[in-house]
Design a protein around this motif. Structure first.
Motif, short mmCIF file in Angstrom:
data_model
loop_
_atom_site.label_atom_id
_atom_site.label_comp_id
_atom_site.label_asym_id
_atom_site.label_seq_id
_atom_site.Cartn_x
_atom_site.Cartn_y
_atom_site.Cartn_z
N LEU A 237 0.82 -1.21 0.00
CA LEU A 237 0.00 0.00 0.00
C LEU A 237 0.86 1.26 0.00
N ALA A 238 1.99 1.21 0.71
CA ALA A 238 2.90 2.35 0.70
C ALA A 238 3.48 2.57 -0.69
N GLY A 239 3.88 1.49 -1.35
CA GLY A 239 4.41 1.60 -2.70
C GLY A 239 3.37 2.12 -3.68
N THR A 240 2.14 1.63 -3.55
CA THR A 240 1.06 2.12 -4.42
C THR A 240 0.82 3.60 -4.21
N GLY A 241 0.76 4.02 -2.95
CA GLY A 241 0.56 5.43 -2.66
C GLY A 241 1.69 6.30 -3.17
N MET A 242 2.94 5.82 -3.02
CA MET A 242 4.09 6.58 -3.50
C MET A 242 4.05 6.74 -5.02
N ALA A 243 3.81 5.64 -5.73
CA ALA A 243 3.79 5.69 -7.19
C ALA A 243 2.69 6.60 -7.71
N LEU A 244 1.49 6.45 -7.14
CA LEU A 244 0.37 7.27 -7.59
C LEU A 244 0.53 8.73 -7.17
N GLY A 245 1.13 8.95 -5.99
CA GLY A 245 1.39 10.31 -5.56
C GLY A 245 2.39 11.00 -6.49
N GLY A 246 3.44 10.26 -6.85
CA GLY A 246 4.40 10.82 -7.79
C GLY A 246 3.79 11.05 -9.16
N LEU A 247 2.90 10.15 -9.57
CA LEU A 247 2.22 10.32 -10.85
C LEU A 247 1.36 11.58 -10.84
N GLY A 248 0.61 11.78 -9.75
CA GLY A 248 -0.25 12.95 -9.66
C GLY A 248 0.54 14.25 -9.63
N ALA A 249 1.69 14.22 -8.96
CA ALA A 249 2.50 15.43 -8.86
C ALA A 249 3.34 15.68 -10.10
N GLY A 250 3.56 14.65 -10.90
CA GLY A 250 4.41 14.79 -12.08
C GLY A 250 3.65 14.75 -13.38
N THR A 251 3.36 13.54 -13.83
CA THR A 251 2.75 13.36 -15.15
C THR A 251 1.37 13.98 -15.26
N ALA A 252 0.49 13.67 -14.29
CA ALA A 252 -0.87 14.21 -14.37
C ALA A 252 -0.86 15.74 -14.36
N TRP A 253 0.01 16.30 -13.55
CA TRP A 253 0.12 17.76 -13.51
C TRP A 253 0.63 18.30 -14.85
N ALA A 254 1.58 17.59 -15.46
CA ALA A 254 2.11 18.02 -16.75
C ALA A 254 1.03 17.98 -17.84
N MET A 255 0.16 16.98 -17.76
CA MET A 255 -0.89 16.87 -18.77
C MET A 255 -1.90 18.01 -18.63
N ARG A 256 -2.03 18.58 -17.44
CA ARG A 256 -2.95 19.69 -17.24
C ARG A 256 -2.31 21.04 -17.61
N THR A 257 -1.02 21.16 -17.35
CA THR A 257 -0.35 22.46 -17.52
C THR A 257 0.59 22.50 -18.72
N PHE A 258 0.83 21.35 -19.35
CA PHE A 258 1.76 21.22 -20.48
C PHE A 258 3.20 21.57 -20.09
N ASP A 259 3.51 21.46 -18.82
CA ASP A 259 4.87 21.65 -18.34
C ASP A 259 5.51 20.27 -18.25
N THR A 260 6.42 19.95 -19.17
CA THR A 260 6.95 18.60 -19.28
C THR A 260 8.26 18.41 -18.52
N GLN A 261 8.65 19.35 -17.71
CA GLN A 261 9.87 19.19 -16.93
C GLN A 261 9.69 18.07 -15.90
N VAL A 262 10.75 17.30 -15.71
CA VAL A 262 10.71 16.20 -14.74
C VAL A 262 10.88 16.75 -13.34
N ALA A 263 9.88 16.47 -12.48
CA ALA A 263 9.97 16.87 -11.08
C ALA A 263 10.76 15.81 -10.33
N PRO A 264 11.92 16.15 -9.74
CA PRO A 264 12.77 15.13 -9.11
C PRO A 264 12.04 14.28 -8.07
N LEU A 265 11.25 14.92 -7.20
CA LEU A 265 10.55 14.16 -6.17
C LEU A 265 9.52 13.22 -6.80
N ALA A 266 8.80 13.70 -7.80
CA ALA A 266 7.81 12.86 -8.46
C ALA A 266 8.49 11.67 -9.13
#
Length: 314
Positions: free
Chosen positions: A182-211
């Motif tokens: 469950l921790a791994g699932t939360g981490m992966a999805l949290g990073g996805l939400g902070a990185g890729t999903a955010w990029a798809m909304r804002t078109f900012d394709t820079q890689v967020a290190p934490l994500a």
């Protein structure tokens, strides 16, 4: 006199592994069916998400059935779940298909970790595949399901070679594996939400290190915890039930704290994954695997006992 599991292949013709034909057939089946199942699940889940977004607090199962997307949601989600479970069931005869799914999951992990690559996939395939299917990548369906299934394949490999799980490991797994998974699932999805999903909304394709770190580490923990079920065969029942409860809660428009999670960069990935059916799919896969694992361990145990009896008689 005791016989090691590795000696099974030399006693009475029994062996812990699967035949070449079984490996090839299960690998081909998984290679063909898993992408289709993931696409169907994404199509149904994304259609439900769109319906929910337009109806808000008025969303209901009855309203869904009467809506134009009702058939798409039910057929896509239902058939996708059944096909994923069928891939898990191939583990009865060989682990090869599930292990291959894990290898396929590397592509999902990379796309989830690097937004620029995912957006390129959208540009290249947007005219071929419906966006409801492609959106499954943003919702984290293959990011979680494919490493999970790959780990389950490795668990079956372990069970075939070591059917007698140490009691201490089995008991410890009942506590530790759900927490790690469950921790791994939360981490992966949290990073996805902070990185890729955010990029798809804002078109900012820079890689967020934490994500990036969260996606990679989370997917690895999912894979490892699933693989460890080979020595703790019932450890995945608890996280499966918890995912079903969390999915039911997320599907309720009035769930407390839902709006705050939805607007959070890290929480949005988790909530979206649950709403589009990812939690239910992961739960179905884990419960099916528990049954398959019990069958595989039983067969391997009988082979081991036969080998030991033959060695003792000789």
């Amino acid at each position: 006199m005791t016989t090691e599991p590795s000696q099974i292949s030399r006693v009475g013709g029994a062996r812990p592994g699967s035949g070449l034909v079984a490996r090839v057939l299960t690998a081909v089946y998984a290679l063909l069916v898993t992408p289709i199942a993931s696409a169907l699940l994404s199509y149904g889940g994304t259609s439900w998400l769109q319906y929910r977004a337009t109806t808000g607090s008025e969303a209901s199962f009855g309203g869904l059935l009467a809506s134009p997307v009702g058939a798409a949601v039910l057929l896509g989600t239902g058939l996708g779940l059944l096909l994923l479970v069928s891939v898990v069931a191939t583990g009865i005869v060989s682990s090869a298909g599930l292990v291959l799914v894990g290898a396929m999951g590397l592509a999902s992990v990379i796309l989830s970790a690097v937004p620029a690559l995912l957006m390129q996939v959208y540009r290249l395939t947007g005219d071929i595949l419906p966006f409801e299917v492609l959106d499954g990548l943003v919702h984290g369906l293959p990011l979680i399901l494919h490493p999970l299934m790959g780990g389950l394949g490795l668990a079956l490999v372990i069970a075939r070679r070591r059917p007698r799980a140490p009691l201490v490991a089995a008991i410890a797994g009942l506590v530790l594996l759900p927490l790690v998974l469950l921790a791994g699932t939360g981490m992966a999805l949290g990073g996805l939400g902070a990185g890729t999903a955010w990029a798809m909304r804002t078109f900012d394709t820079q890689v967020a290190p934490l994500a990036l770190v969260l996606v990679l580490a989370g997917a690895l923990l999912v894979w490892l915890s699933a693989a460890a079920s080979g020595v703790s065969p019932y450890a995945l029942v608890v996280p499966a039930l918890l995912l079903l409860l969390a999915s039911a809660a997320a599907l309720s428009p009035t769930m407390p704290g839902l709006s705050s999670l939805w607007t959070s960069h890290y929480g949005s990935g988790v909530v979206t994954f649950l709403i589009v059916g990812g939690g239910a799919a992961a739960a179905a896969v884990m419960l099916a695997h528990t049954a398959v694992l019990a069958l595989v361990r039983g067969r391997a145990g009988r082979r081991l006992r036969t080998a030991e009896s033959g060695a003792a008689a000789s």
